[in-house]
Design a protein around this motif. Structure first.
Motif, PDB file in Angstrom:
ATOM      1  N   UNK A 246      46.641 124.255  58.125  1.00  0.00           N
ATOM      2  CA  UNK A 246      46.541 123.413  59.325  1.00  0.00           C
ATOM      3  C   UNK A 246      46.297 121.978  58.903  1.00  0.00           C
ATOM      4  N   UNK A 247      47.097 121.059  59.464  1.00  0.00           N
ATOM      5  CA  UNK A 247      47.018 119.648  59.084  1.00  0.00           C
ATOM      6  C   UNK A 247      46.888 118.797  60.332  1.00  0.00           C
ATOM      7  N   UNK A 248      45.786 118.062  60.434  1.00  0.00           N
ATOM      8  CA  UNK A 248      45.596 117.127  61.535  1.00  0.00           C
ATOM      9  C   UNK A 248      46.317 115.835  61.244  1.00  0.00           C
ATOM     10  N   UNK A 249      47.556 115.715  61.706  1.00  0.00           N
ATOM     11  CA  UNK A 249      48.351 114.521  61.441  1.00  0.00           C
ATOM     12  C   UNK A 249      47.650 113.283  61.990  1.00  0.00           C
ATOM     13  N   UNK A 250      47.063 113.425  63.167  1.00  0.00           N
ATOM     14  CA  UNK A 250      46.286 112.365  63.797  1.00  0.00           C
ATOM     15  C   UNK A 250      45.246 113.032  64.687  1.00  0.00           C
ATOM     16  N   UNK A 251      44.315 112.285  65.268  1.00  0.00           N
ATOM     17  CA  UNK A 251      43.339 112.925  66.152  1.00  0.00           C
ATOM     18  C   UNK A 251      43.949 113.639  67.354  1.00  0.00           C
ATOM     19  N   UNK A 252      45.205 113.337  67.678  1.00  0.00           N
ATOM     20  CA  UNK A 252      45.821 113.954  68.860  1.00  0.00           C
ATOM     21  C   UNK A 252      47.021 114.837  68.513  1.00  0.00           C
ATOM     22  N   UNK A 253      47.270 115.087  67.218  1.00  0.00           N
ATOM     23  CA  UNK A 253      48.446 115.862  66.837  1.00  0.00           C
ATOM     24  C   UNK A 253      48.128 116.713  65.612  1.00  0.00           C
ATOM     25  N   UNK A 254      48.396 118.024  65.722  1.00  0.00           N
ATOM     26  CA  UNK A 254      48.158 118.963  64.626  1.00  0.00           C
ATOM     27  C   UNK A 254      49.409 119.779  64.353  1.00  0.00           C
ATOM     28  N   UNK A 255      49.666 120.020  63.071  1.00  0.00           N
ATOM     29  CA  UNK A 255      50.741 120.907  62.640  1.00  0.00           C
ATOM     30  C   UNK A 255      50.139 122.083  61.883  1.00  0.00           C
ATOM     31  N   UNK A 256      50.659 123.276  62.132  1.00  0.00           N
ATOM     32  CA  UNK A 256      50.221 124.459  61.411  1.00  0.00           C
ATOM     33  C   UNK A 256      51.405 125.193  60.816  1.00  0.00           C
ATOM     34  N   UNK A 257      51.278 125.622  59.560  1.00  0.00           N
ATOM     35  CA  UNK A 257      52.326 126.365  58.867  1.00  0.00           C
ATOM     36  C   UNK A 257      51.727 127.685  58.394  1.00  0.00           C
ATOM     37  N   UNK A 258      52.382 128.795  58.729  1.00  0.00           N
ATOM     38  CA  UNK A 258      51.883 130.115  58.378  1.00  0.00           C
ATOM     39  C   UNK A 258      52.994 130.946  57.752  1.00  0.00           C
TER      40      UNK A 258
END
Length: 698
Positions: A246-258
């Motif tokens: 899980x990567x918090x690209x910014x305080x309002x946007x997160x990307x998750x790779x599983x």
């Protein structure tokens, strides 16, 4: 009945006896030690996850912190304190909106429970259709103790009415900066609290080993689960290897790779699936073709999910799931799952109501594979509770009646075709909602009341209208559910205040020094296909030279014996470098010279090294591994009209660092596919053990 995962679903005499014993003995239980109590896990059905979701949607809790659940109580305390710090500079309206939430969370996590008794019951006209795990009705006894930084927790619970195991027993501790959990426990990955596509609690608790590491804005989770069945090729105990980033690209946007790989334990690439830390990319590198060449079957699936907060209090989320990924998207494109939703933290501007709208769908054939490698446990999907061939629309309104009481009103409309896990692959015309479709509409009402951190009560009523029940045409019915649940907890002394900031590995930005590695590798050579030769064994002398060039590290690698040599030139980029190790990605060029074969090509790779640590003490012992693949081979897989040569190389080892010198030993291998003047491939394989002496530093 096996209380840790057998068949059943009623409150047994043994459970009643344990409850009675606990009621007598628990008041005298010793309190957990303060240094370990925070590593117990917050159950998946705990009310705090809804509050953390609300805080995350308002920008007060990092989105990446709650996407892989469960979290520890220590994590929960840290999130509460982080939200309080952010709230210190927030507008007064936001303070009024979440002040009650923070106070409830502070009270809940101020002390850790040593024990809990939960009495519940569920009844009514319950069908056997595809429905999510019940939110109430659990009867269980939980005992938790901690000594010397190690938590041991056991939860003896009655199985669900459908026979899903819900008992847990695990130990948790910290190895350096990594949280470790081992035992039988629950898993749930993704932004939705209702449905998970790759991993969820639909199949109940699993025998697991889970590792979790956190950086600022990044959370990495590695899970190994025994699926308690036999199959695959070579036949063996079937195991799930799952990795999530899980990567918090910014305080309002997160990307998750599983990524999830189901394969027999003990196959040639077991070590790679066990240790690799990079989801999705690692699966592309260790492609189906490499597994085929090594004779190891696998079922791989990947998911990408996202959270986005376009406005404070408005969260959009979604998940895309692909089965049999990643290189067989073209031929398996029907095996997918999709989920999307919107969550409103305060739609009516009252500070007391939240709203959710969510849609999810899974196509027919998904989660199935054959040979015992289905994405399932006990016949139930490890992902979405629907299994294959269904969809679900869900609406939920949560209203706070007072600071300690919540009312939840929900409506769902679920459809399910005739597809099931374990069936043969469906024809194209049956890719979604095949045959006679069962349609279930459910209205739910739930009341939850908390009387401090020790006492909790839940009541739930559901009414369902089912058309074509069990996929039988014309069989319509009404179903109902009534559930109650009461819990009492014995609490320890107040927990120590959490350390400010995010936990996790401390970054070390210094580049590694120049190093030289001298190696001896004893490898057996086997082959199959039209150009195959007799088996043989050779001793190879190897050399690896590493030199930093700014951020990346240039690596020259050579292994040679009489008439045969492997070589490569790569640039390794540190994807994550922290106190106890580094995760690398690499790109370069490599080749093989062996008799009449003299070929080379571009390559893509992943590598890691990690020094073992206990508490805050780092040891000289480390583990390392790497795998390289023909560039983009995993994505396009041009087997039928492909190029004449492909080469994979891999190794895994354990080493001991003494000053500037490292001594290392492990397993090293290579696989080549060669096509010359024939439509059939010749597959060559080299594998064996190595020892090396390295001057410099890992």
């Amino acid at each position: 009945m096996d209380p840790l995962g057998g068949e059943g679903g009623t409150l047994t005499a043994g459970l009643v006896a344990l409850i009675a014993t606990a009621l007598v003995c628990l008041p005298s239980l010793p309190a957990p030690a303060a240094d370990g109590a925070g590593l117990s896990y917050v159950p998946l059905d705990h009310w705090s996850y809804r509050v953390f979701e609300r805080l995350a949607s308002l920008g007060l809790v990092p989105l990446e912190a709650i996407a892989a659940r469960p979290i520890t109580r220590e994590d929960a305390r840290r999130l509460v304190e982080a939200a309080a710090r952010r709230l210190a500079d927030a507008p007064p309206a936001l303070v009024r909106l979440v002040g009650t939430d923070l106070e409830q969370l502070r009270r809940e996590f101020a002390a850790d429970p040593t024990a809990e008794v939960r009495l519940g019951g569920i009844g009514g006209l319950l069908g056997s259709g595809f429905v999510p795990p019940p939110l109430v009705g659990t009867s269980a006894v939980t005992i938790t103790t901690a000594r010397g930084g190690v938590v041991v927790s056991g939860r003896l619970a009655a199985d669900s009415p459908a026979g899903v195991p819900r008992s847990e027993i695990y130990g948790s501790f910290r190895l350096g900066t990594v949280e470790v959990q081992i035992g039988r426990a629950s898993l749930f990955w993704g932004p939705s609290l209702r449905s998970g596509l790759l991993l969820s609690d639909a199949a109940g608790t699993l025998p697991v080993l889970r590792l979790t590491a956190q950086w600022p804005r990044v959370r990495l989770t590695k899970t190994v689960a025994a699926l308690e069945r036999f199959g695959g090729s070579p036949a063996g105990d079937v195991v799930l290897f799952a990795t999530r980033l899980d990567y918090g690209v910014s305080p309002v946007f997160r990307l998750g790779f599983s990524e999830a790989v189901i394969t027999p334990w003990g196959g040639p690439l077991t070590f790679y699936h066990l240790l690799q830390p990079i989801p999705v990319l690692s699966g592309i590198i260790a492609s189906y073709d490499l597994h085929d060449a090594l004779g190891q079957s696998r079922n791989m699936s990947v998911a990408v999910d996202v959270d986005w907060i376009p406005l404070p209090g408005v969260r959009l989320y979604g998940v895309g799931y692909i089965d049999d990924a990643a290189e067989r998207i073209a031929e398996r494109r029907a095996r997918i799952g999709l989920l999307g939703g919107v969550y409103l933290a305060d739609p009516f501007r009252t500070g007391r109501t939240s709203f959710r709208l969510e849609y999810s769908a899974v196509t027919n054939g998904t989660y199935g594979y054959g040979s015992g490698l289905e994405h399932a446990y006990g016949g139930r999907s490890l992902g979405h509770w629907l299994g294959p061939d269904g969809d679900d629309v869900y609406l939920e309104l949560t209203h706070r009646l007072n600071p300690a009481t919540d009312l939840l009103v929900s409506y769902s409309s679920s459809r399910h075709g005739e597809g099931r896990i374990g069936q043969p692959s469906p024809p194209p015309e049956d890719w979604f909602l095949s045959g006679v479709v069962e349609h279930r509409q459910t209205l739910g009402l739930q009341l939850q009341k908390r009387s401090g951190p020790s006492v909790e009560a839940k009541y739930r009523v559901e009414l369902s209208r089912v058309a074509n029940r069990g996929n039988r045409p014309g069989e319509d019915a009404w179903e109902g559910l009534l559930g109650v649940e009461f819990a009492y907890r014995w609490l320890s002394a107040p927990a120590a205040p959490p350390v400010a900031g995010q936990p996790g590995p401390r970054r070390s930005l210094a580049a590694p020094p120049t190093s030289v590695d001298l190696r001896s590798w004893s490898a057996a050579t086997t082959s199959r296909g039209p150009l195959a030769g007799p088996p043989s064994r050779r001793g190879y002398a190897g050399l690896t030279f590493r030199h930093p060039i700014g951020g990346p590290v240039l690596t020259l690698d050579y292994d040679g014996a009489e008439g045969e040599a492997f070589w490569s030139v790569d640039a390794h980029y540190p994807l994550a470098r922290f106190r106890d190790g580094t995760v690398w990605v690499s790109a370069g060029w490599g080749g093989l010279n062996s008799g009449a074969v003299a070929a080379s090509g571009p390559r893509l790779g992943a590598a890691f090294d990690y020094r073992l640590a206990f508490g805050d003490r780092t040891t000289p012992l480390y583990v390392t591994g790497a795998l390289s693949s023909p560039l983009l081979r995993g994505i396009w897989a041009p087997r039928e009209s492909g190029a004449p040569f492909y080469l994979w190389t891999y190794h895994a080892g354990v080493g001991w660092r003494a000053g500037r010198f490292n001594v290392e030993a492990g397993y090293r291998g290579a696989v080549a596919e060669r096509r010359v003047g024939t439509p059939d491939l010749t597959v060559l394989r080299w594998d064996g053990y190595y020892v090396s002496l390295l001057y410099g530093s890992r």
